[in-house]
Design an enzyme around this catalytic site. Structure first.
Site, PDB file in Angstrom:
ATOM      1  N   HIS A 177      -8.203   1.965  -4.395  1.00 45.80           N
ATOM      2  CA  HIS A 177      -9.217   1.791  -3.351  1.00 45.80           C
ATOM      3  C   HIS A 177      -9.791   3.165  -3.030  1.00 45.80           C
ATOM      4  O   HIS A 177      -9.141   3.993  -2.396  1.00 45.80           O
ATOM      5  CB  HIS A 177      -8.509   1.164  -2.126  1.00 45.80           C
ATOM      6  CG  HIS A 177      -9.380   0.985  -0.930  1.00 45.80           C
ATOM      7  ND1 HIS A 177      -8.878   0.655   0.306  1.00 45.80           N
ATOM      8  CD2 HIS A 177     -10.726   1.075  -0.773  1.00 45.80           C
ATOM      9  CE1 HIS A 177      -9.865   0.552   1.180  1.00 45.80           C
ATOM     10  NE2 HIS A 177     -11.000   0.818   0.544  1.00 45.80           N
ATOM     11  N   MET A 184     -12.250  -4.934   4.590  1.00 46.80           N
ATOM     12  CA  MET A 184     -11.437  -4.084   5.458  1.00 46.80           C
ATOM     13  C   MET A 184     -11.246  -4.792   6.801  1.00 46.80           C
ATOM     14  O   MET A 184     -12.216  -5.177   7.454  1.00 46.80           O
ATOM     15  CB  MET A 184     -12.139  -2.734   5.700  1.00 46.80           C
ATOM     16  CG  MET A 184     -12.230  -1.842   4.479  1.00 46.80           C
ATOM     17  SD  MET A 184     -10.661  -1.557   3.647  1.00 46.80           S
ATOM     18  CE  MET A 184      -9.640  -0.887   4.963  1.00 46.80           C
ATOM     19  N   MET A 215     -11.859   5.486  -1.040  1.00 38.55           N
ATOM     20  CA  MET A 215     -12.564   5.711   0.225  1.00 38.55           C
ATOM     21  C   MET A 215     -13.147   7.108   0.158  1.00 38.55           C
ATOM     22  O   MET A 215     -12.708   8.034   0.849  1.00 38.55           O
ATOM     23  CB  MET A 215     -11.579   5.551   1.393  1.00 38.55           C
ATOM     24  CG  MET A 215     -11.250   4.107   1.685  1.00 38.55           C
ATOM     25  SD  MET A 215      -9.785   3.921   2.695  1.00 38.55           S
ATOM     26  CE  MET A 215      -8.545   3.938   1.404  1.00 38.55           C
ATOM     27  N   MET A 243      -8.429   8.876  -0.194  1.00 35.50           N
ATOM     28  CA  MET A 243      -9.314   9.258   0.930  1.00 35.50           C
ATOM     29  C   MET A 243      -9.725  10.715   0.777  1.00 35.50           C
ATOM     30  O   MET A 243      -8.895  11.569   0.456  1.00 35.50           O
ATOM     31  CB  MET A 243      -8.558   9.108   2.245  1.00 35.50           C
ATOM     32  CG  MET A 243      -7.992   7.725   2.484  1.00 35.50           C
ATOM     33  SD  MET A 243      -7.114   7.685   4.042  1.00 35.50           S
ATOM     34  CE  MET A 243      -6.478   6.011   4.016  1.00 35.50           C
ATOM     35  N   SER A 290       0.839  -1.204   0.000  1.00 30.56           N
ATOM     36  CA  SER A 290       0.000   0.000   0.000  1.00 30.56           C
ATOM     37  C   SER A 290       0.870   1.248   0.000  1.00 30.56           C
ATOM     38  O   SER A 290       1.610   1.523   0.946  1.00 30.56           O
ATOM     39  CB  SER A 290      -0.906  -0.003   1.229  1.00 30.56           C
ATOM     40  OG  SER A 290      -1.592   1.222   1.292  1.00 30.56           O
ATOM     41  N   ASP A 334      -7.428  -5.983   3.655  1.00 28.64           N
ATOM     42  CA  ASP A 334      -6.786  -4.672   3.728  1.00 28.64           C
ATOM     43  C   ASP A 334      -6.807  -4.116   5.146  1.00 28.64           C
ATOM     44  O   ASP A 334      -7.871  -3.796   5.674  1.00 28.64           O
ATOM     45  CB  ASP A 334      -7.520  -3.719   2.768  1.00 28.64           C
ATOM     46  CG  ASP A 334      -6.823  -2.376   2.645  1.00 28.64           C
ATOM     47  OD1 ASP A 334      -5.693  -2.238   3.142  1.00 28.64           O
ATOM     48  OD2 ASP A 334      -7.429  -1.473   2.032  1.00 28.64           O
ATOM     49  N   ASP A 337      -4.525   4.058  -1.976  1.00 32.53           N
ATOM     50  CA  ASP A 337      -5.637   4.482  -1.119  1.00 32.53           C
ATOM     51  C   ASP A 337      -6.005   5.931  -1.362  1.00 32.53           C
ATOM     52  O   ASP A 337      -5.210   6.830  -1.077  1.00 32.53           O
ATOM     53  CB  ASP A 337      -5.231   4.316   0.355  1.00 32.53           C
ATOM     54  CG  ASP A 337      -5.162   2.861   0.761  1.00 32.53           C
ATOM     55  OD1 ASP A 337      -6.119   2.125   0.487  1.00 32.53           O
ATOM     56  OD2 ASP A 337      -4.127   2.463   1.332  1.00 32.53           O
ATOM     57  N   HIS A 368      -1.213  -1.075  -4.273  1.00 35.00           N
ATOM     58  CA  HIS A 368      -2.506  -0.708  -3.685  1.00 35.00           C
ATOM     59  C   HIS A 368      -2.482   0.796  -3.405  1.00 35.00           C
ATOM     60  O   HIS A 368      -1.552   1.306  -2.769  1.00 35.00           O
ATOM     61  CB  HIS A 368      -2.736  -1.500  -2.396  1.00 35.00           C
ATOM     62  CG  HIS A 368      -4.067  -1.257  -1.766  1.00 35.00           C
ATOM     63  ND1 HIS A 368      -5.225  -1.896  -2.184  1.00 35.00           N
ATOM     64  CD2 HIS A 368      -4.449  -0.431  -0.745  1.00 35.00           C
ATOM     65  CE1 HIS A 368      -6.244  -1.480  -1.452  1.00 35.00           C
ATOM     66  NE2 HIS A 368      -5.802  -0.585  -0.578  1.00 35.00           N
TER      67      HIS A 368
HETATM   68  C1  DX5 Z   1      -6.684   1.865   5.322  1.00 34.60           C
HETATM   69  C2  DX5 Z   1      -6.182   1.580   3.921  1.00 34.60           C
HETATM   70  C3  DX5 Z   1      -5.148   0.536   3.863  1.00 34.60           C
HETATM   71  C4  DX5 Z   1      -3.860   0.904   4.548  1.00 34.60           C
HETATM   72  C5  DX5 Z   1      -3.243  -0.367   5.059  1.00 34.60           C
HETATM   73  O1  DX5 Z   1      -7.762   2.720   5.269  1.00 34.60           O
HETATM   74  O2  DX5 Z   1      -7.252   1.172   3.102  1.00 34.60           O
HETATM   75  O3  DX5 Z   1      -4.888   0.141   2.523  1.00 34.60           O
HETATM   76  O4  DX5 Z   1      -2.950   1.553   3.696  1.00 34.60           O
HETATM   77  O5  DX5 Z   1      -2.175  -0.032   5.854  1.00 34.60           O
HETATM   78  P1  DX5 Z   1      -1.564  -1.050   6.909  1.00 34.60           P
HETATM   79  O6  DX5 Z   1      -1.104  -2.245   6.156  1.00 34.60           O
HETATM   80  O7  DX5 Z   1      -0.447  -0.259   7.531  1.00 34.60           O
HETATM   81  O8  DX5 Z   1      -2.667  -1.378   7.891  1.00 34.60           O
HETATM   82 ZN    ZN Z   2      -6.770   0.272   1.074  1.00 36.50          ZN
END
Ligand code: DX5
Ligand code: ZN
Length: 224
Positions: free
Chosen positions: A67, A138, A69, A38, A9, A176, A36, A34
């Site tokens: 991903h 998640m 969010m 947000m 990630s 994840d 993220d 991956h």
């Molecule tokens: C959390 C993200 C994850 C995050 C995982 O909201 O969707 O993808 O980056 O990070 P770790 O592996 O550190 O929990």
């Molecule tokens: Zn993620």
């Protein structure tokens, strides 16, 4: 059983030297990036957006697993596809018309994913499983890297695996949040196909070696 995939990630990368981290992943045994996204509304944090996607599209040599969010993800599906996303995952909790949004993602040529928050039951996907390429379970509350794995996820993996088997689809199960060498074997045994790993990779002493070790889990089953 096919070999599982490992998706580091980017959220846990060092953004001051992002290129170095991208190239480390390129040269590693990782399968996907991956990514993220947000928005500060669906989750209580803001990560990054299109400028970083541009760098990834230029420099990353592996599948870009995005991903989202964000609320109203349907407003941005085409832009993320143009930005290079190979997989676009939206949250069940953010989609009023999930079936429509899945078709919208597929129309761009990207694979369609659905993410579920820890409290959301997998049974809610039963009616639409045939339209889903990937389910992201998640295993932490989304919004931040570096959180503790929620062990109730293991049961959800098994339940989801059952739904996929009954409907005979090739939907991948991605896990994840809080995934690392300490729990990856259990997660894979429960039926996961894709391991997302942020802090456990980038904050480790030798990230490339950690990726290799995450890939190698389960190998001994092939050797005995
Ligand atoms: C959390 C993200 C994850 C995050 C995982 O909201 O969707 O993808 O980056 O990070 P770790 O592996 O550190 O929990
Ligand atoms: Zn993620």
């Amino acid at each position: 059983m096919e070999k599982h995939l490992v998706a580091p990630s980017v959220l846990a990368a060092d953004f001051g030297r992002l290129s170095d981290d991208i190239w480390m992943v390129n040269e590693s045994e990782a399968d996907w990036f991956h990514i993220d996204i947000m928005d500060g509304r669906f989750v209580p944090n803001i990560s990054f957006g299109f400028p970083i996607m541009k760098i990834l599209k230029e420099q990353a040599r592996k599948t870009l697993d995005v991903h989202l969010m964000i609320v109203e993800p349907e407003k941005y599906v085409e832009r993320f596809a143009e930005a290079g996303a190979d997989v676009i995952t939206v949250h069940y909790e953010a989609c009023t018309h999930l079936h429509r949004t899945l078709q919208q993602i597929k129309a761009t040529g990207a694979k369609a994913g659905v993410a579920l928050n820890p409290h959301t039951p997998v049974s809610l996907l039963e009616t639409v499983i045939e339209d889903i390429d990937l389910v992201c379970l998640m295993s932490v509350n989304p919004g931040f890297g570096g959180q503790k794995f929620i062990y109730g996820t293991l049961k959800k993996i098994q339940e989801l695996k059952n739904i996929i088997t009954v409907h005979n689809t090739s939907t991948l199960i991605e896990i994840d949040g809080g995934v690392g060498l300490q729990n990856a074997e259990k997660i894979l045994q429960a039926g996961a196909d894709v391991l997302v790993a942020g802090s456990s990779v980038f904050k480790s002493e030798n990230p490339k070696e950690t990726i290799k070790r995450l890939k190698d889990i389960g190998m001994r089953n092939f050797l005995v």
